[in-house]
Enzyme design. Structure first.
Site, short mmCIF file in Angstrom:
data_model
loop_
_atom_site.label_atom_id
_atom_site.label_comp_id
_atom_site.label_asym_id
_atom_site.label_seq_id
_atom_site.Cartn_x
_atom_site.Cartn_y
_atom_site.Cartn_z
N ALA A 122 0.84 -1.24 -0.04
CA ALA A 122 -0.34 0.34 -0.16
C ALA A 122 1.28 1.36 0.29
O ALA A 122 0.61 2.22 0.12
CB ALA A 122 -1.26 0.05 1.22
N ILE B 35 4.02 2.06 -0.87
CA ILE B 35 5.52 1.71 -1.58
C ILE B 35 4.35 2.58 -2.93
O ILE B 35 3.67 1.91 -3.58
CB ILE B 35 5.68 0.90 -2.02
CG1 ILE B 35 6.43 -0.21 -0.90
CG2 ILE B 35 6.78 0.97 -3.00
CD1 ILE B 35 7.03 -0.95 -0.73
N ASP C 219 7.84 33.44 -35.22
CA ASP C 219 7.58 33.90 -36.26
C ASP C 219 5.99 34.92 -36.62
O ASP C 219 5.73 34.89 -35.93
CB ASP C 219 7.22 32.98 -37.30
CG ASP C 219 8.60 32.52 -37.81
OD1 ASP C 219 9.78 32.21 -37.76
OD2 ASP C 219 8.59 30.53 -38.45
N ASP D 260 9.15 26.87 -39.38
CA ASP D 260 8.48 25.82 -40.72
C ASP D 260 9.72 25.34 -41.32
O ASP D 260 8.69 23.96 -42.07
CB ASP D 260 7.52 26.77 -40.70
CG ASP D 260 7.55 28.06 -42.07
OD1 ASP D 260 8.73 28.17 -41.93
OD2 ASP D 260 6.89 29.01 -41.87
N ASP E 89 15.09 25.56 -40.10
CA ASP E 89 14.57 25.78 -39.27
C ASP E 89 14.25 25.31 -38.01
O ASP E 89 14.80 25.31 -36.92
CB ASP E 89 12.87 26.39 -39.14
CG ASP E 89 12.93 27.34 -39.76
OD1 ASP E 89 13.26 29.12 -39.41
OD2 ASP E 89 11.64 27.83 -39.94
N ASN F 110 -5.72 0.83 -0.30
CA ASN F 110 -5.24 1.90 -2.13
C ASN F 110 -5.37 1.34 -2.73
O ASN F 110 -5.24 2.19 -3.32
CB ASN F 110 -3.74 1.20 -0.71
CG ASN F 110 -3.38 2.49 -0.39
OD1 ASN F 110 -2.30 2.70 -0.17
ND2 ASN F 110 -3.14 1.72 1.26
N ASP G 279 -8.57 4.42 -3.20
CA ASP G 279 -7.97 6.26 -3.16
C ASP G 279 -7.42 6.92 -4.85
O ASP G 279 -7.19 7.23 -5.53
CB ASP G 279 -6.82 4.95 -2.78
CG ASP G 279 -6.02 5.89 -1.71
OD1 ASP G 279 -6.83 6.36 -1.13
OD2 ASP G 279 -4.84 6.32 -1.15
P1 ATP Z 1 8.41 34.62 -40.54
O1 ATP Z 1 7.68 33.56 -41.93
O2 ATP Z 1 10.02 34.27 -40.51
O3 ATP Z 1 8.37 35.83 -40.02
P2 ATP Z 1 8.58 35.33 -43.18
O4 ATP Z 1 8.36 34.91 -43.90
O5 ATP Z 1 8.29 37.09 -43.70
O6 ATP Z 1 9.04 35.68 -41.92
P3 ATP Z 1 10.75 35.82 -45.30
O7 ATP Z 1 9.49 34.47 -45.93
O8 ATP Z 1 12.20 34.82 -44.98
O9 ATP Z 1 10.29 35.95 -44.03
O10 ATP Z 1 10.69 36.74 -46.63
C1 ATP Z 1 11.86 37.17 -46.20
C2 ATP Z 1 11.92 38.52 -47.34
O11 ATP Z 1 11.55 37.50 -48.36
C3 ATP Z 1 10.32 39.26 -47.53
O12 ATP Z 1 10.39 40.17 -46.60
C4 ATP Z 1 10.26 39.41 -49.02
O13 ATP Z 1 10.55 41.00 -49.22
C5 ATP Z 1 11.20 38.54 -49.78
N1 ATP Z 1 10.09 37.53 -50.04
C6 ATP Z 1 8.94 36.42 -49.18
N2 ATP Z 1 8.65 35.93 -49.71
C7 ATP Z 1 9.25 35.86 -51.30
C8 ATP Z 1 9.09 35.19 -52.11
N3 ATP Z 1 8.13 33.49 -52.60
N4 ATP Z 1 10.13 35.28 -54.04
C9 ATP Z 1 10.99 36.63 -53.30
N5 ATP Z 1 10.59 37.32 -52.73
C10 ATP Z 1 10.36 37.05 -51.28
#
Ligand code: ATP
Length: 890
Positions: free
Chosen positions: A286, A288, A332, A620, A624, A714, A718
């Protein structure tokens, strides 16, 4: 079949599929019947019987069973066989094992359901439509789309590939990314690691994209052959479980010593040795606390199930505990703090704001659309766009100005691309064009990165050299746009007379002609502002990490309450310039990190950790993953997250929402609190029982409880309240408290002393009942211990022990008074209380049961005494709570 030795056409023919349309639903059904599910056969879990048997694999339970058998044998040899005691002991053990299996199965089911939720999915083309399905439903012949960060869901022969790099360490041991290409044909004897035109199940796409036709599924895949599991199956013990197992051991040894002492003292006092033996063994069983780690597992799994319903899927059980201790949440921006629903609201040239429906608008947006991967389809003549939100917004804006991406793609087919990468913040595509020149390369990306690669500017319909004045003007336009919380994408191009696919990114992305800026809005999520407030109140620092421009980041962070002073923001560039030591010293100043690359995230996590913070971090993308692993709680995005990020995480947010992390922290704190309550309850009750027997024997009284009674209290009455305490709703003020310090043990802040005092209280109450019973109702002197059976005394002690613990369970619920939190607010506990009280009353009052439990029915007066004594813990603890609360408030 050596798929790698076939050409693409032969593969398609062999698998009877169509790479433009995919399989039909009928084909899929037939093939699913033929090939089964695309899963690896998992190790079989224990079945019910095995689980049941496992409940007996406890040393003390085995001792108890042996003791029961010995008692039967001895009584048999005495010529007075007693079947009742051993049978009851066995029945109680069985009942306990049954409850154990029930709880274990519940916990397992909860975890099983979670695994299903976290199961991988695949993008597949069927009947001309791309859709996301569980990977388990794939069949040979399916056409699957492979994107950066996804798991390869089955073995596939590539039919299309663009810069595709795959990590297949789990299969070939090769830890570096391996380049793959659809357009090669290999010799049949090529070994697995060199099959460049194949991708295998369980590997991950690290870069680029591709399309593959499934050649094998489930156990027929390469990984199936070597019978590896996709998901790690073992759930390691959580730190709390480990600590408890240790505490349990110490308590167990102490209990064992006390039991041996009870036995020896009993013998010395000339109590019947066999009864003493049975009582000591029962007391040991009981007292332990071998069930403690199990209780924690059950509570964690049930909590985890609750959290999953609210979009927080825990992948690793220890994360629940760590959540309660989180002191920093790094999030993010895009999609987590904001909605990730982008809409282009304005465009600008070097001359300032421009109309979208203009020649310039058409020129800018059609270039942006050409340099995007989103897919435009029309349904009932309305555009339906799929793909990444930023690019969706660009393609839609282009469509609205009359630039249809599909027509553009036909006129200027893409022949090469360098995908977007959040470290470079650029994306480039190369198009063939018969009109203007031979080739045109288009680059889009973050303004500050792109402008540095431009030498010319497009104005008044043609390119001009880029002057310092132009650049200054553009800088200021970009600053006003970002300052208004817009995400800005810049677009540039250049014409090429020749194009060589081996050209590297740096030469393609230089000497560009700047076209203009596109601003899009991504509104904050509605619930985030409140979540940020709760976070701060709970002593947790919310931090924004973003790839976006510092001004955009500051504007949104200010709106959400994350930042109060612009000086709290720092860019990735500045971050790169400061040393690790300096970052450790200054990190607490910042709440916004802008224009950072994924690599910066690891430094940020480490710097916080060096200051003793417990960090939750969201992510994401593929890159990352290291930060998610380094963080104390890595949170991957369920919707936008790649499989690689999910695999590296401790928790998946199925709605990608910051508020869900805050909710999970609240749950984590609540679960910890409840585990603490259950342990507090069980330990104080156990101490009460040991003390009752020990004190009685020490004072030379007859044993107040016999073996079956101890076991009953127990193992049966319990356990229900302990489990019910696990579902206690989290206290309302839980997010007003400081985070739980991981350094402080569970028994800190006087809990250990409290447990001992309550144990003494319960023990004294049971003893008092015993003394009253013996003196006034059994009419015996307490010291004729070995010559009579104290029927009423035992019954009263037994009932008080059981009922006082049931009442005591209500004390555990909160540090606030029951009158404040309400007696009926934990319905499960009330039901447990009623069931267990009823069981206890039946055991005493139903004659056949009473005989078995060696008790006698009690009179009303005796019950009244029992009730009064049993309620004493509530009265005492309530008074103590009042006193404590007064002391805190004064
Ligand atoms: P987080 O998701 O980390 O908050 P974020 O998504 O805003 O950040 P990124 O996706 O790295 O960051 O984008 C950084 C920059 O790159 C943006 O501010 C934009 O100017 C440019 N960017 C984002 N997506 C594209 C794309 N598909 N093609 C070209 N430039 C892009």
């Amino acid at each position: 079949m050596h798929w790698h030795s076939l050409s693409i056409e032969e593969t398609i023919r062999e698998l009877k599929t169509d790479i433009n349309k995919g399989l039909s639903q009928n084909d899929v059904k037939e093939r699913q019947k033929q090939y089964g599910k695309n899963i690896l056969e998992a190790k079989k879990g224990k079945n019910l019987l095995q689980k049941f048997i496992a409940q007996f694999a406890d040393f003390m339970i085995i001792v108890l069973i042996c003791a029961a058998i010995v008692s039967l044998a001895v009584s048999y040899m005495d010529g007075n066989p007693d079947f009742v005691d051993p049978v009851i002991i066995l029945m109680i053990i069985f009942l306990n094992a049954f409850l154990g299996v029930l709880q274990e199965s519940r916990a397992e089911k909860a975890l099983e359901a979670l695994k299903k939720m976290a199961a991988p999915t695949a993008h597949v083309l069927r009947e001309s439509r791309v859709s996301e399905i569980p990977s388990s439903e794939l069949v040979p012949g399916d056409v699957v789309i492979l994107e950066t960060g996804c798991f390869v869901p089955a073995d596939c022969r590539l039919v299309h590939s663009v810069n595709l790099k795959v990590e297949e360490a789990s299969l070939t041991g090769e830890s570096h990314p391996v380049e793959k290409s659809a357009n090669v044909r290999l010799l049949p004897e090529t070994n697995l690691a060199d099959r460049k035109n194949m991708v295998m199940a369980t590997s991950t796409v690290l870069y680029g994209r591709g399309v593959g036709v499934v050649t094998a599924t489930g156990m027929n895949t390469q990984v199936g052959h070597i019978a590896r599991m996709i998901m790690e199956d073992d759930t390691p013990d959580t730190p709390l479980q480990k600590r408890l197992a240790k505490t349990g051991k110490v308590l167990g040894i102490s209990a064992l010593i006390i039991c041996i002492m009870v036995f020896l003292v009993g013998i010395y006092k000339k109590l019947p040795p066999f009864d003493m033996f049975m009582t000591s063994v029962s007391l040991a069983v009981a007292a332990i606390p071998e069930g403690l780690p199990a209780i924690v597992t059950i509570m964690l799994s049930l909590g985890v199930q609750r959290m999953a319903k609210k979009n927080a899927v825990i992948r690793k059980l220890p994360a629940v505990e760590t959540l309660g201790s989180a002191t920093v949440i790094c999030s993010d921006k895009t999609g987590t703090l904001t909605q990730n629903v982008m809409t282009v609201t304005e465009i600008a040239s070097v001359n300032g704001k421009e109309e979208m429906k203009s020649d310039f608008g058409f020129f800018l947006l059609s270039h942006a659309a050409l340099c995007s991967d989103s897919i435009l389809q029309t349904e009932n003549s309305l555009p339906v766009i799929s793909g990444e939100p930023t690019e969706k917004a660009l393609v839609l804006a282009a469509y609205n100005t009359g630039a249809d991406k599909n027509q553009l793609d036909l006129a200027y087919p893409r022949i090469y691309e360098i995908p977007f990468d959040s470290a470079r913040k650029l994306m480039t595509t190369v198009h063939k064009s018969s009109e203007i020149t031979a080739y045109r390369s288009i680059t889009k990306g973050a303004y500050d990165v792109l402008i540095e690669r431009c030498t010319h500017i497009y104005k008044d319909g043609k390119p001009h050299p880029l002057s310092v004045r132009d650049k200054n003007k553009l800088n200021s336009i970009n600053n006003t746009m970002t300052g208004r919380a817009l995400r800005v994408i810049a677009v540039a191009y250049k014409n090429l007379s020749r194009f060589n696919p081996t050209t590297d990114a740096s030469s393609l992305e230089k000497d560009l002609i700047f076209i203009g800026l596109i601003g899009m809005i991504d509104p904050p999520r509605k619930e985030v502002k409140e979540a940020v407030r709760v976070c701060k109140q709970a002593g947790i620092k919310p931090v924004m990490i973003t790839g976006d421009h510092i001004l955009t980041a500051q504007a949104i962070a200010k709106d959400l309450g994350i930042l109060t002073n612009p000086a709290e923001a720092i860019t990735g560039e500045e971050l790169s310039r400061i040393s690790d030591e300096r970052l450790n010293d200054t990190i607490s100043r910042y709440s916004v990190f802008a224009r950072v690359s994924p690599e910066h995230k690891v430094r940020i996590v480490k710097a916080y950790q060096n200051r003793g913070e417990v960090v939750a971090m969201t992510g994401d993308g593929v890159n990352d993953a290291p930060a998610l692993k380094a963080a104390d709680i890595g949170c991957a995005m369920g919707i936008s997250g790649t499989d690689v990020a999910k695999k590296a995480s401790d928790m998946i947010l199925t709605d990608d929402n910051f508020a869900t992390i805050v909710y999970a922290v609240q749950e984590g704190r609540g679960i910890y609190e409840n585990i603490k309550k259950a342990i507090h309850f069980l330990l104080s009750s156990n101490i009460g029982e040991i003390l009752t027997i020990f004190a009685a024997i020490l004072f030379g009284l007859p044993s107040p409880l016999v073996a079956v009674q101890l076991l009953w209290v127990n193992l049966v009455t319990d356990s229900l309240p302990a489990i019910s305490l696990g579902v206690e709703p989290a206290p309302k003020d839980i997010m007003k408290r400081k985070p739980i310090s991981p350094k402080k043990g569970m028994f800190a802040d006087g809990l250990a002393l409290q447990i001992v005092i309550e144990g003494i209280l319960i023990g004294s109450l049971a003893l008092t009942a015993f003394v009253i019973g013996v003196r006034y109702y059994d009419h015996h002197s307490l010291h004729e211990s070995n010559t009579f059976i104290p029927w009423v005394g035992r019954t009263m002690a037994f009932s008080v022990l059981s009922l006082s613990q049931l009442f005591h369970s209500f004390n555990m619920r909160s540090h606030r008074s029951l009158s404040e939190i309400g007696i009926f607010t934990n319905k499960k506990l009330v039901i447990s209380f009623l069931i267990c009280s009823l069981l206890q009353i039946s055991v005493v009052s139903v004659p056949p049961l009473a005989r078995v439990f060696q008790v006698v029915p009690l009179s009303i007066r005796q019950w009244a005494i029992v009730l009064m004594l049993s309620m004493a813990p509530i009265v005492v603890v309530e008074l103590q709570k009042k006193f404590n609360n007064k002391r805190h408030s004064s």
